[in-house]
Design a protein around this motif. Structure first.
Motif, PDB file in Angstrom:
ATOM      1  N   ASN A   3     -33.692  27.543  66.139  1.00 11.41           N
ATOM      2  CA  ASN A   3     -34.553  27.331  64.966  1.00 11.41           C
ATOM      3  C   ASN A   3     -34.868  25.855  64.770  1.00 11.41           C
ATOM      4  OD1 ASN A   3     -35.031  29.871  64.119  1.00 11.41           O
ATOM      5  ND2 ASN A   3     -33.385  29.920  62.595  1.00 11.41           N
ATOM      6  N   PHE A   4     -33.839  25.053  64.996  1.00 12.82           N
ATOM      7  CA  PHE A   4     -33.984  23.608  64.807  1.00 12.82           C
ATOM      8  C   PHE A   4     -34.997  23.023  65.800  1.00 12.82           C
ATOM      9  CE2 PHE A   4     -32.519  19.266  65.802  1.00 12.82           C
ATOM     10  CZ  PHE A   4     -32.756  18.715  64.572  1.00 12.82           C
ATOM     11  N   THR A   5     -34.872  23.397  67.049  1.00 15.01           N
ATOM     12  CA  THR A   5     -35.822  22.889  68.063  1.00 15.01           C
ATOM     13  C   THR A   5     -37.222  23.394  67.781  1.00 15.01           C
ATOM     14  OG1 THR A   5     -34.801  24.596  69.423  1.00 15.01           O
ATOM     15  CG2 THR A   5     -34.499  22.332  70.160  1.00 15.01           C
ATOM     16  N   GLU A   6     -37.265  24.575  67.249  1.00 17.61           N
ATOM     17  CA  GLU A   6     -38.585  25.126  66.894  1.00 17.61           C
ATOM     18  C   GLU A   6     -39.224  24.342  65.743  1.00 17.61           C
ATOM     19  OE1 GLU A   6     -39.740  29.530  65.770  1.00 17.61           O
ATOM     20  OE2 GLU A   6     -38.519  29.393  67.612  1.00 17.61           O
ATOM     21  N   SER A   7     -38.352  24.009  64.747  1.00 15.30           N
ATOM     22  CA  SER A   7     -38.881  23.261  63.596  1.00 15.30           C
ATOM     23  C   SER A   7     -39.266  21.843  63.992  1.00 15.30           C
ATOM     24  CB  SER A   7     -37.878  23.229  62.449  1.00 15.30           C
ATOM     25  OG  SER A   7     -36.710  22.554  62.853  1.00 15.30           O
ATOM     26  N   LEU A   8     -38.528  21.287  64.937  1.00 20.03           N
ATOM     27  CA  LEU A   8     -38.892  19.958  65.440  1.00 20.03           C
ATOM     28  C   LEU A   8     -40.223  19.994  66.161  1.00 20.03           C
ATOM     29  CD1 LEU A   8     -35.579  18.382  66.856  1.00 20.03           C
ATOM     30  CD2 LEU A   8     -36.893  17.593  64.906  1.00 20.03           C
ATOM     31  N   ARG A   9     -40.404  21.037  66.834  1.00 22.91           N
ATOM     32  CA  ARG A   9     -41.648  21.184  67.595  1.00 22.91           C
ATOM     33  C   ARG A   9     -42.846  21.337  66.653  1.00 22.91           C
ATOM     34  NH1 ARG A   9     -40.338  25.610  71.189  1.00 22.91           N
ATOM     35  NH2 ARG A   9     -38.783  24.300  72.180  1.00 22.91           N
ATOM     36  N   GLU A  10     -42.573  21.897  65.468  1.00 25.82           N
ATOM     37  CA  GLU A  10     -43.661  22.117  64.490  1.00 25.82           C
ATOM     38  C   GLU A  10     -44.115  20.804  63.817  1.00 25.82           C
ATOM     39  OE1 GLU A  10     -42.510  24.978  61.592  1.00 25.82           O
ATOM     40  OE2 GLU A  10     -42.567  26.633  63.049  1.00 25.82           O
ATOM     41  N   ILE A  11     -43.256  19.768  63.843  1.00 29.37           N
ATOM     42  CA  ILE A  11     -43.603  18.500  63.163  1.00 29.37           C
ATOM     43  C   ILE A  11     -44.746  17.822  63.884  1.00 29.37           C
ATOM     44  CG2 ILE A  11     -42.753  16.144  62.653  1.00 29.37           C
ATOM     45  CD1 ILE A  11     -40.013  17.421  62.149  1.00 29.37           C
ATOM     46  N   ASP A  12     -45.691  17.324  63.030  1.00 28.71           N
ATOM     47  CA  ASP A  12     -46.823  16.580  63.601  1.00 28.71           C
ATOM     48  C   ASP A  12     -46.417  15.123  63.735  1.00 28.71           C
ATOM     49  OD1 ASP A  12     -49.143  15.361  64.257  1.00 28.71           O
ATOM     50  OD2 ASP A  12     -50.365  16.375  62.733  1.00 28.71           O
ATOM     51  N   TRP A  13     -45.866  14.767  64.862  1.00 29.90           N
ATOM     52  CA  TRP A  13     -45.257  13.446  65.041  1.00 29.90           C
ATOM     53  C   TRP A  13     -46.278  12.323  64.931  1.00 29.90           C
ATOM     54  CZ3 TRP A  13     -40.409  12.661  64.460  1.00 29.90           C
ATOM     55  CH2 TRP A  13     -39.508  13.680  64.669  1.00 29.90           C
ATOM     56  N   ILE A  14     -47.417  12.515  65.447  1.00 31.30           N
ATOM     57  CA  ILE A  14     -48.440  11.448  65.425  1.00 31.30           C
ATOM     58  C   ILE A  14     -48.853  11.148  63.988  1.00 31.30           C
ATOM     59  CG2 ILE A  14     -50.815  10.845  66.126  1.00 31.30           C
ATOM     60  CD1 ILE A  14     -50.219  12.650  68.617  1.00 31.30           C
ATOM     61  N   ARG A  15     -49.157  12.197  63.203  1.00 25.06           N
ATOM     62  CA  ARG A  15     -49.573  12.032  61.813  1.00 25.06           C
ATOM     63  C   ARG A  15     -48.448  11.389  60.981  1.00 25.06           C
ATOM     64  NH1 ARG A  15     -54.117  14.838  59.619  1.00 25.06           N
ATOM     65  NH2 ARG A  15     -54.247  16.184  61.427  1.00 25.06           N
ATOM     66  N   ASN A  16     -47.207  11.908  61.256  1.00 22.99           N
ATOM     67  CA  ASN A  16     -46.052  11.372  60.531  1.00 22.99           C
ATOM     68  C   ASN A  16     -45.834   9.898  60.807  1.00 22.99           C
ATOM     69  OD1 ASN A  16     -44.537  12.839  58.686  1.00 22.99           O
ATOM     70  ND2 ASN A  16     -43.900  14.265  60.276  1.00 22.99           N
ATOM     71  N   THR A  17     -45.966   9.535  62.104  1.00 18.12           N
ATOM     72  CA  THR A  17     -45.767   8.124  62.482  1.00 18.12           C
ATOM     73  C   THR A  17     -46.814   7.237  61.809  1.00 18.12           C
ATOM     74  OG1 THR A  17     -44.949   8.898  64.590  1.00 18.12           O
ATOM     75  CG2 THR A  17     -45.463   6.556  64.439  1.00 18.12           C
ATOM     76  N   LEU A  18     -48.062   7.752  61.823  1.00 21.53           N
ATOM     77  CA  LEU A  18     -49.135   6.976  61.180  1.00 21.53           C
ATOM     78  C   LEU A  18     -48.870   6.805  59.681  1.00 21.53           C
ATOM     79  CD1 LEU A  18     -52.324   8.403  62.922  1.00 21.53           C
ATOM     80  CD2 LEU A  18     -51.386   6.097  63.133  1.00 21.53           C
ATOM     81  N   TRP A  19     -48.434   7.881  59.043  1.00 19.72           N
ATOM     82  CA  TRP A  19     -48.106   7.804  57.604  1.00 19.72           C
ATOM     83  C   TRP A  19     -46.952   6.842  57.350  1.00 19.72           C
ATOM     84  CZ3 TRP A  19     -50.410   8.523  53.336  1.00 19.72           C
ATOM     85  CH2 TRP A  19     -51.395   9.488  53.176  1.00 19.72           C
TER      86      TRP A  19
END
Lengths: 183, 169
Positions: A3-19
């Motif tokens: 579940n954890f790896t799945e939830s990590l995969r769901e994160i929008d890393w690019i958008r988050n980094t920009l924010w």
């Protein structure tokens, strides 16, 4: 774990980094351009405030010390200062001095304001004393009459049929700076 | 009957992640705004207090100057009154001393004291008694002393003694 790896995969890393970058830069800019000057102003105002409070307190201490010194001095010398506040005329002097002399005559010669801040009334007194010791007592006690008096020249002593004729000038001083006590 | 392969989802203007970040940005801005506002208020209060303290200090300084001036005046008056008492005491002592100075043989009729002159009128059995018993001490006190004598019917002398102090240069 899955579940954890799945939830990590769901994160929008690019958008988050920009924010995140936007947030950090924004907060830094706000802090440097807005909060820091305000803090600096506050610090300077605080220094000014503490300095003025310190100076005020020191001045107040000085004031209290001088005020206490003056009050103590006045209390210690109350009799003298009260004597300086007395206004006198010939009638008052007549009643004060009648204990020393017979046939006492008191006449006012002048009354003037002198530059040193005193009103000076000049009197001439004439009287007869039964003996010289009464005259000495007068001379000794003249300063304790509740007035500031100066026995002034000319002083005349004359022997007259078993009595001592006495004539002198008296100067009575009244302070101009102390409120008058009228009798 | 459905026309799509996926279940309908509610559409939002902002993405979930944008909303979360915007919330923190606004929260941070709010906290900073509150903090800066608080600092400004404190700063204004301190500046106002500093101004008031300065004003009070100036008023106190004026009052201190007035108190000092009053203190000086009161001290002067006290010392002036003390000086007069001392002068009266000295005059009293002078009169006492003068009475003690006169010998028993000489009878006093009048004494006139001025600031720089002493006139004594009296009767003496002889000029010598006056000279030895009164003139000598008078000369030791005054700069000059002279006496005029007038003979009396009983053989004694009436005298007028004038003694002077010269003014100090």
């Amino acid at each position: 774990m899955n579940n954890f790896t799945e939830s990590l995969r769901e994160i929008d890393w690019i958008r988050n980094t920009l924010w995140f970058l936007f947030y950090v830069v924004g907060v830094a800019l706000l802090f440097l351009g807005w909060v820091l000057p305000a803090l600096d102003d506050f610090r300077r105002a605080n220094i000014e405030y503490r300095k003025s409070e310190f100076l005020y307190n020191e001045t107040k201490k000085d004031y209290d010390a001088i005020d206490k010194e003056l009050r103590d001095f006045k209390e210690l010398n109350a009799a003298t200062l009260e004597a300086l506040a007395q206004t006198s005329d010939a009638q008052v002097l007549q009643s004060v001095l009648s204990g020393f002399f017979e046939d006492l005559k008191v006449s006012e010669l002048s009354r003037e304001k002198r530059q040193i801040g005193f009103e000076v009334a000049r009197f001439v007194i004439e009287g007869r004393a039964a003996n010289s010791s009464l005259l000495h007592r007068f001379m000794d006690e003249v300063s304790k009459m509740g007035r500031v008096v100066k026995v002034d020249f000319p002083v005349l002593l004359k022997s007259e049929s078993n009595t001592l004729f006495f004539r002198a000038h008296l100067e009575l001083y009244k302070s101009e700076s102390i409120p008058a006590i009228k009798q | 009957m459905g026309y799509s392969f996926i279940a309908p989802q509610p559409k939002r203007i902002l993405l979930k992640i944008t909303r979360i970040w915007l919330f923190y940005v606004i929260l941070t801005f709010g906290i900073l705004l509150f903090f800066v506002g608080f600092l400004q208020m404190q700063r204004d209060y301190m500046l106002k207090s500093a101004l008031e303290s300065e004003k009070s200090k100036q008023e106190l300084l004026v009052q201190i100057a007035a108190l000092k001036s009053e203190m000086e005046r009161v001290r002067f008056e006290k010392s002036f009154a003390d000086d007069l008492r001392t002068q009266n005491g000295m005059l009293s002592e002078s009169v006492k001393n003068l009475f003690e100075l006169i010998p028993d043989q000489i009878t006093l009729q009048a004494i006139e004291m001025e600031r720089d002159r002493l006139t004594i009128k009296g009767i003496t059995p002889s000029k010598e008694i006056y000279s030895f018993l009164l003139e000598v001490p008078l000369r030791s006190i005054f700069h000059e002393s002279r006496a005029d004598f007038y003979a009396l019917p009983n053989g004694w002398f009436s005298f007028v003694s004038v003694s002077r102090l010269k003014e100090e240069p």
